[in-house]
Design a protein around this motif. Structure first.
Motif, PDB file in Angstrom:
ATOM      1  N   UNK A 232       0.524  -1.527   0.368  1.00  0.00           N
ATOM      2  CA  UNK A 232      -0.180  -0.329   0.516  1.00  0.00           C
ATOM      3  C   UNK A 232       0.934   1.391   0.230  1.00  0.00           C
ATOM      4  N   UNK A 233       0.201   2.333  -1.352  1.00  0.00           N
ATOM      5  CA  UNK A 233       0.999   2.967  -0.669  1.00  0.00           C
ATOM      6  C   UNK A 233      -0.185   4.388  -0.745  1.00  0.00           C
ATOM      7  N   UNK A 234       1.117   5.624  -1.023  1.00  0.00           N
ATOM      8  CA  UNK A 234      -0.323   6.691  -0.612  1.00  0.00           C
ATOM      9  C   UNK A 234       0.124   7.448  -1.832  1.00  0.00           C
ATOM     10  N   UNK A 235      -1.128   8.432  -2.438  1.00  0.00           N
ATOM     11  CA  UNK A 235      -0.489   9.279  -3.155  1.00  0.00           C
ATOM     12  C   UNK A 235      -0.905  10.958  -2.865  1.00  0.00           C
ATOM     13  N   UNK A 236       0.314  11.661  -3.056  1.00  0.00           N
ATOM     14  CA  UNK A 236       0.335  13.109  -2.492  1.00  0.00           C
ATOM     15  C   UNK A 236      -0.735  13.920  -3.371  1.00  0.00           C
ATOM     16  N   UNK A 237      -1.577  14.592  -2.301  1.00  0.00           N
ATOM     17  CA  UNK A 237      -3.058  14.859  -3.414  1.00  0.00           C
ATOM     18  C   UNK A 237      -2.038  16.346  -4.080  1.00  0.00           C
ATOM     19  N   UNK A 238      -0.897  17.345  -3.935  1.00  0.00           N
ATOM     20  CA  UNK A 238      -0.315  18.159  -4.962  1.00  0.00           C
ATOM     21  C   UNK A 238       0.195  17.825  -5.539  1.00  0.00           C
ATOM     22  N   UNK A 239       1.305  16.852  -5.233  1.00  0.00           N
ATOM     23  CA  UNK A 239       1.729  16.725  -7.048  1.00  0.00           C
ATOM     24  C   UNK A 239       1.565  15.235  -7.497  1.00  0.00           C
ATOM     25  N   UNK A 240       0.869  14.277  -7.002  1.00  0.00           N
ATOM     26  CA  UNK A 240       0.102  13.562  -7.038  1.00  0.00           C
ATOM     27  C   UNK A 240       1.350  12.613  -7.443  1.00  0.00           C
ATOM     28  N   UNK A 241       2.448  12.397  -7.265  1.00  0.00           N
ATOM     29  CA  UNK A 241       3.499  11.430  -6.597  1.00  0.00           C
ATOM     30  C   UNK A 241       2.998  10.507  -5.421  1.00  0.00           C
ATOM     31  N   UNK A 242       3.248   9.046  -5.948  1.00  0.00           N
ATOM     32  CA  UNK A 242       3.409   7.441  -4.708  1.00  0.00           C
ATOM     33  C   UNK A 242       3.791   7.580  -4.199  1.00  0.00           C
ATOM     34  N   UNK A 243       3.629   7.262  -3.121  1.00  0.00           N
ATOM     35  CA  UNK A 243       5.053   7.460  -1.720  1.00  0.00           C
ATOM     36  C   UNK A 243       5.273   5.723  -1.460  1.00  0.00           C
ATOM     37  N   UNK A 244       5.744   4.732  -1.488  1.00  0.00           N
ATOM     38  CA  UNK A 244       5.831   3.289  -0.640  1.00  0.00           C
ATOM     39  C   UNK A 244       7.116   3.677   0.011  1.00  0.00           C
ATOM     40  N   UNK A 245       6.923   2.316   0.760  1.00  0.00           N
ATOM     41  CA  UNK A 245       6.538   3.432   2.002  1.00  0.00           C
ATOM     42  C   UNK A 245       5.697   4.244   2.502  1.00  0.00           C
ATOM     43  N   UNK A 254       5.514  19.188   1.743  1.00  0.00           N
ATOM     44  CA  UNK A 254       5.058  19.056   2.891  1.00  0.00           C
ATOM     45  C   UNK A 254       3.840  19.529   3.364  1.00  0.00           C
ATOM     46  N   UNK A 255       3.148  18.101   2.809  1.00  0.00           N
ATOM     47  CA  UNK A 255       1.171  18.245   2.881  1.00  0.00           C
ATOM     48  C   UNK A 255       1.526  16.330   3.607  1.00  0.00           C
ATOM     49  N   UNK A 256       0.329  16.362   3.715  1.00  0.00           N
ATOM     50  CA  UNK A 256      -0.243  15.088   4.113  1.00  0.00           C
ATOM     51  C   UNK A 256      -0.676  14.381   3.082  1.00  0.00           C
ATOM     52  N   UNK A 257      -0.587  13.360   3.163  1.00  0.00           N
ATOM     53  CA  UNK A 257      -1.002  11.534   2.092  1.00  0.00           C
ATOM     54  C   UNK A 257      -1.667  11.321   2.542  1.00  0.00           C
ATOM     55  N   UNK A 258      -3.440  11.717   2.012  1.00  0.00           N
ATOM     56  CA  UNK A 258      -3.933  10.366   3.077  1.00  0.00           C
ATOM     57  C   UNK A 258      -4.348   9.454   1.749  1.00  0.00           C
ATOM     58  N   UNK A 259      -4.748   9.550   0.232  1.00  0.00           N
ATOM     59  CA  UNK A 259      -5.521   9.063  -0.243  1.00  0.00           C
ATOM     60  C   UNK A 259      -4.223   7.397  -1.013  1.00  0.00           C
ATOM     61  N   UNK A 260      -4.682   6.282  -0.444  1.00  0.00           N
ATOM     62  CA  UNK A 260      -4.255   5.339  -0.249  1.00  0.00           C
ATOM     63  C   UNK A 260      -4.306   4.480  -1.606  1.00  0.00           C
ATOM     64  N   UNK A 261      -2.840   3.297  -2.240  1.00  0.00           N
ATOM     65  CA  UNK A 261      -3.236   2.925  -3.204  1.00  0.00           C
ATOM     66  C   UNK A 261      -2.126   1.795  -3.726  1.00  0.00           C
ATOM     67  N   UNK A 297       3.986   2.110 -10.993  1.00  0.00           N
ATOM     68  CA  UNK A 297       2.752   2.791 -10.790  1.00  0.00           C
ATOM     69  C   UNK A 297       3.762   3.882  -9.045  1.00  0.00           C
ATOM     70  N   UNK A 298       4.563   3.442  -8.860  1.00  0.00           N
ATOM     71  CA  UNK A 298       5.134   4.637  -7.869  1.00  0.00           C
ATOM     72  C   UNK A 298       5.757   5.239  -8.139  1.00  0.00           C
TER      73      UNK A 298
END
Lengths: 357, 352
Positions: A232-245, A254-261, A297-298
């Protein structure tokens, strides 16, 4: 102006986290002489200053003037309590296992007070102004804890050694006056190491601190996902990049990532290294390969092992897939994935991962 | 000197255990709010600095990942002090005096709940003579409390400080301990480390705080009533406890003199005194007279996020200026064992 830390409570994973600093510290001439006199002479030394004061425990520099201290003198092993505190529940690292007092003690002949423990039995036996006497350990190593504690002085006059004796000494005189005349006796070939440990040049100060490690929300969800064979990764709402872990935040924006991918278990090797160096605690036979794997996708690489091929076959652009642990060996962490292995697909086009090398 | 003002302040609600959040998750909303409330776009802030201590949570170099809460891209000018955020604010104030930038973000955070805090703090002591004894932070404060009592004070005075703190904290949503305790009941409690009772010691709290500073016309343009820093100084005493007069605070007195506390009347003071007996020690050293309102927030006895509690004092004092209920305020922060190092900041609102 306040921000609430959030409403939803997520079960957060937790593990013990033990920090150890097994350091030794060099003592220098003044503290080294203090420690040497403790060990060899069961005496407490103070440092004389240019202004005529005696600082105990001794320092290389006078904190009032910044000038170097001028020499070392014996002070009494008895003195007066200037303030104290009673510890009702001693911790495991404290000098005494039973309730005791901490005290600042102005030893006879000293102008500043030393902190140590006083074994008085009860807080009723403690008072500011009372006299106490050092109780030395029979086996001493050159350490502040060679003084086991202080005890209330017996008799109304109280304690021994009213005045400093022996005049001012240099560190070298202290180093050579005890039972340990031989500097450099660390050389085992002299065969004298046991009898003559030499001046105290360093002390051992092991530090162990036991913490809890809490993973926070994002990492807890990631780890729970692994236990379900999901990445499970998370997508940045601002730059749309997907972080994993995921760490719950986008470091760049510098924003919270909530959307799970949910990510697939396949990806591309962006860079790698071949480990040929044996080290303590190594679990895998060398040579082996660790790599940065960009999951499909990451937007950030994941570090892991590449196995099921020869080390010299691993290369940038190689397509790989995760190999999960057997369910009975599942662990809450990245080791839930045993390793990655080649899929056999053609290499990824460089343009698909060039931003990540 | 360039005029520098606090133009925004944000803090988290301190929690005894903020387990759901890693340090970045704890810090990020606070940084966002301080920046948003400052009215200065994030990309235009000239300098960023934090104050924190990696030892608290036992995560080496945690302050580096703390930057994730800021978003250090494009690359920013940044610094860090391993101290309370009040000292980070001091560095930011000095940096703003250089004249080439006009604003700064200061933040601090701490998660003390993850470790054995009183043992962790023992390891900040002299590594030869004190740290090997594991002289814990409550015991250090107790040695100081006894010295203060012996100088002619009473445990009743300490209980009064606790009671006043709890009462004040009732109107502050960002505290951990509030109430209206009875003095007799407080004094009937058992000792923790004599002469300190549990209520004489601060609560353990996880949290974060952030402040934005701006100079001159920028501050006036973004804030209706900037809290101008008209004096700021910090002083330190010798480390050795036995070389100091623990019953008073010479370093606070000197910092207050240099910051100019006595140059005018003081409406309100926020002092960072985590242990009850330290409130009167600091108030006396600041030269505050009896009419000054001390710790309307409840102070560090009501909420003590280690590494942020000093910055919170400056933020609370600034909020009183900006809110219009005070014209001249004093904020104090402390570091080290038994008030070894002290920072004093004078804040003033424009005359109206």
């Amino acid at each position: 102006m306040s921000t609430s830390a959030g409403e939803t409570r997520v079960p957060v994973m937790e593990a013990p986290n033990v920090l150890e600093f097994p350091f030794s510290r060099s003592t220098g001439p003044v503290i080294g002489a203090f420690m040497t006199a403790l060990r060899d002479e069961a005496k407490i030394l103070g440092a004389t200053t240019a202004t005529g004061k005696v600082i105990v425990p001794p320092l290389e520099y006078d904190p009032e003037t910044g000038e170097a201290t001028t020499g070392l003198v014996d002070v009494g092993s008895s003195g007066v309590v200037t303030t104290w505190a009673w510890v009702r529940e001693p911790g495991p690292k404290h000098p005494l296992a039973k309730p005791f007092a901490w005290a600042l003690i102005k030893l006879d002949g000293a102008d500043t007070a030393l902190v140590h423990a006083v074994d008085a039995g009860s807080p009723d036996a403690m008072s500011t102004g009372m006299r106490v006497t050092a109780h030395f350990k029979p086996e001493r190593e050159g350490h502040i804890r060679d003084i086991e504690c202080f005890v209330p002085s017996s008799g109304s006059a109280g304690g021994e050694s009213g005045t400093p004796s022996g005049g001012v000494r240099t560190p070298e005189e202290v180093f050579s006056s005890g039972t340990a005349p031989n500097e450099g006796s660390a050389d085992a070939s002299t065969g004298q190491a046991d009898e003559a440990p030499g001046p105290v040049r360093k002390i051992s100060t092991p530090i162990e601190l036991v913490y809890r490690f809490t993973a926070g929300r994002a990492t807890s969800r990631f780890v729970r996902g692994l236990l379900d064979f999901k990445i499970l990764g998370q997508r940045c709402p601002s730059c749309t990049k997907v972080y994993v872990p995921p760490r719950g935040s986008c470091a760049k924006c510098g924003v919270a990532t909530e959307e799970e991918v949910e990510l697939p278990t396949t990806g591309t090797v962006t860079t790698f290294c071949v480990v040929n160096v044996p080290f303590y605690g190594q679990k895998i036979k060398i040579p082996y390969v660790t790599a940065t794997i960009l999951l499909d996708g990451a937007d950030i690489g994941l570090f892991h092992l590449i196995q099921e091929c020869e080390a010299d076959e691993v290369h940038m652009g190689m397509r790989v897939e995760a190999v999960w642990q057997e369910p009975e060996n599942m662990v809450p962490g990245l080791e839930a994935i045993q390793h990655f292995r080649p899929t056999g697909e053609p290499d990824a086009d460089y343009d698909t991962y060039k931003e990540h090398v | 000197m360039r005029e520098v003002a606090v133009v925004s302040f944000a803090q988290s609600v301190p929690a005894r255990r903020a387990d759901e959040f890693n340090e970045v998750e704890l810090l990020m909303p606070v940084v966002h709010q301080a920046v948003a409330d400052s009215g200065i776009p994030k990309g235009e802030i000239g300098f960023t600095i934090s104050g924190s201590c990696d030892y608290l949570a036992g995560i080496p170099f945690a302050f580096v990942s703390g930057l994730d809460a800021v978003g250090a891209w494009p690359p920013i000018t940044e610094s860090h002090v391993e101290m309370d955020g009040a000292w980070a604010l001091y560095e930011a104030w000095v940096r703003l005096q250089h004249g080439d930038i006009d604003s700064a973000l200061v933040y601090s955070f701490g998660k003390s709940s993850l470790g054995p805090l009183t043992d962790v703090l023992s390891q900040q002591l002299d590594p030869y003579y004190l740290a090997p004894l594991w002289l814990d932070s409550v015991s250090v404060a107790a040695l100081q409390a006894r010295a203060w009592l012996d100088a002619g004070h009473s445990e009743e005075e300490m209980a009064e400080v606790v009671s006043a703190s709890r009462r004040a904290a009732r109107s502050n949503p960002n505290t951990q301990l509030a109430g209206d305790p009875d003095l007799k009941e407080l004094l009937a409690q058992p000792y923790l480390v004599d002469p300190l009772r549990r209520h004489d010691c601060p609560p353990i709290g996880d949290g974060a705080a952030a402040v934005v500073l701006a100079v001159g016309d920028l501050a006036r343009s973004v804030s209706e009533r900037p809290a101008w820093i008209t004096g700021i100084d910090h002083r330190i005493e010798p480390h050795s406890l036995g070389a100091r007069d623990l019953a008073s605070s010479a370093s606070t007195r000197e910092a207050a003199r240099r910051a100019g506390v006595g140059r005018g009347p003081v409406d309100v003071a926020e002092v960072h005194a985590p242990f009850s007996h330290q409130v009167p020690i600091v108030a006396e050293a600041l030269g505050l007279d009896g009419g000054v309102e001390v710790n309307p927030s409840g102070g560090a006895l009501a909420a003590n996020v280690v590494m942020a509690a000093g910055l919170v004092r400056i933020g609370e004092a600034a909020a009183r200026i900006s809110g219009g209920s005070a014209t001249r305020a004093v904020a104090h922060a402390t570091a080290g064992p038994a008030l070894q190092q002290n920072l004093v900041c004078v804040l003033e609102g424009d005359k109206r």
